[in-house]
Design an enzyme around this catalytic site. Structure first.
Site, PDB file in Angstrom:
ATOM      1  N   ASN A  71       0.799  -1.225   0.000  1.00  0.00           N
ATOM      2  CA  ASN A  71       0.000   0.000   0.000  1.00  0.00           C
ATOM      3  C   ASN A  71       0.829   1.272   0.000  1.00  0.00           C
ATOM      4  O   ASN A  71       0.392   2.292  -0.540  1.00  0.00           O
ATOM      5  CB  ASN A  71      -0.920   0.029   1.225  1.00  0.00           C
ATOM      6  N   SER A 131      -7.414   6.610   0.267  1.00  0.00           N
ATOM      7  CA  SER A 131      -8.703   6.138   0.780  1.00  0.00           C
ATOM      8  C   SER A 131      -9.280   7.246   1.646  1.00  0.00           C
ATOM      9  O   SER A 131      -8.544   8.126   2.108  1.00  0.00           O
ATOM     10  CB  SER A 131      -8.496   4.870   1.627  1.00  0.00           C
ATOM     11  N   TYR A 137      -3.999  -0.650   7.825  1.00  0.00           N
ATOM     12  CA  TYR A 137      -4.458  -0.159   6.520  1.00  0.00           C
ATOM     13  C   TYR A 137      -4.556   1.360   6.546  1.00  0.00           C
ATOM     14  O   TYR A 137      -4.092   2.046   5.629  1.00  0.00           O
ATOM     15  CB  TYR A 137      -5.814  -0.780   6.194  1.00  0.00           C
ATOM     16  N   LYS A 148      -2.519   4.314   4.321  1.00  0.00           N
ATOM     17  CA  LYS A 148      -3.188   5.297   3.475  1.00  0.00           C
ATOM     18  C   LYS A 148      -2.895   6.726   3.931  1.00  0.00           C
ATOM     19  O   LYS A 148      -2.832   7.641   3.105  1.00  0.00           O
ATOM     20  CB  LYS A 148      -4.688   5.021   3.436  1.00  0.00           C
TER      21      LYS A 148
END
Length: 257
Positions: free
Chosen positions: A106, A137, A150, A154
């Site tokens: 990511n 995101s 996560y 981001k």
């Protein structure tokens, strides 16, 4: 910016949002579309070719965690078409129990791909400028308690992209850097999500988020194509519930000179 006659490299172009964006972009008479993905879907690539036979479509099996693979894949693009005009960094996973894998795909892979591409796109070096769109995101703008890893990845994409979107860099390179933030979208990212949360007791808040309203990937992909064409350096856009919105970030600190 019209993308007609341009060369586009799309990392993660066979994912749901990425593929829908590719389907939209290819109707714009691109010169070429390079689809970089770890997924191998020849039927999907063939379908792209059939949408607009005037655009040359190339597929590259791409490992974003390998700097050598990134370097070679982008060099192959230059060898084939000389210029990269658009780079979209769209690879991403949700798997908080595997911290290194999440960050490598990511964030670190996105950074390495961007840094490898910039000298190839720089108008004062080998390129003619263009646009880089990094997919973050809404959880790169707001906390995501069920998926803290996560979310951290981001937030990293957001900080990296906003930093490269400084007007100083754009003046030198001619490369606009834009951040695109999908809201909750109906994609496989949500599959088996109960096993992907940060902690076991993240499930209660995670399931509440997972059952909130989503949008279709077709809508999000069309928004992404629109953002590419806007070439709005330093900008942040949210695609949420069928609406594309430009974000004005809060400024909490500025240096004193």
């Amino acid at each position: 910016m019209s993308v007609a006659g341009k060369n586009v490299v799309f990392v993660g172009g066979l994912g749901f949002i990425g593929y829908e964006a590719c389907k939209t972009l290819i109707t714009r008479d691109l010169a070429s579309l390079f689809v970089f993905d770890i997924l191998d879907k020849p039927e999907a690539v063939k379908a792209l070719e059939e949408i607009n036979p005037k655009t040359k479509v190339y597929y590259t099996k791409f490992d974003i965690t390998s700097k050598d693979n990134i370097k070679q894949s982008l060099a192959d693009v230059i060898a084939k078409v000389q210029y990269i005009d658009v780079l979209v960094n769209g690879a991403g996973i949700l798997n908080d129990p595997n911290v290194e894998w999440t960050m490598n795909i990511n964030l670190i892979g996105l950074i390495n791909t961007t840094l490898e591409a910039i000298p190839l796109m720089d108008k004062n070096k080998k390129g003619r400028g263009g646009v880089i769109v990094n997919i973050a995101s809404v959880l790169g703008l707001e906390p995501g308690p069920p998926a803290a890893i996560y979310c951290a990845s981001k937030f990293g994409v957001m900080g990296f992209s906003r930093s490269l979107g400084d007007p100083h860099y754009y003046e030198h390179t001619g490369i606009a850097v834009v951040t695109f933030c999908p809201g909750l979208t109906d994609t496989p990212l949500k599959n088996n999500v109960a096993t992907k949360y940060t902690f076991d007791y993240s499930k209660e808040i995670g399931e509440k988020l997972n059952h909130s309203k989503t949008q279709k990937p077709e809508v999000c992909g069309a928004h992404l194509a629109q953002v590419i064409e806007l070439r709005d350096n330093g900008a942040i856009y949210i695609s949420n519930q069928g609406t594309l919105t430009k974000v004005k970030p809060s400024v909490y600190w500025e240096p004193t000179y």
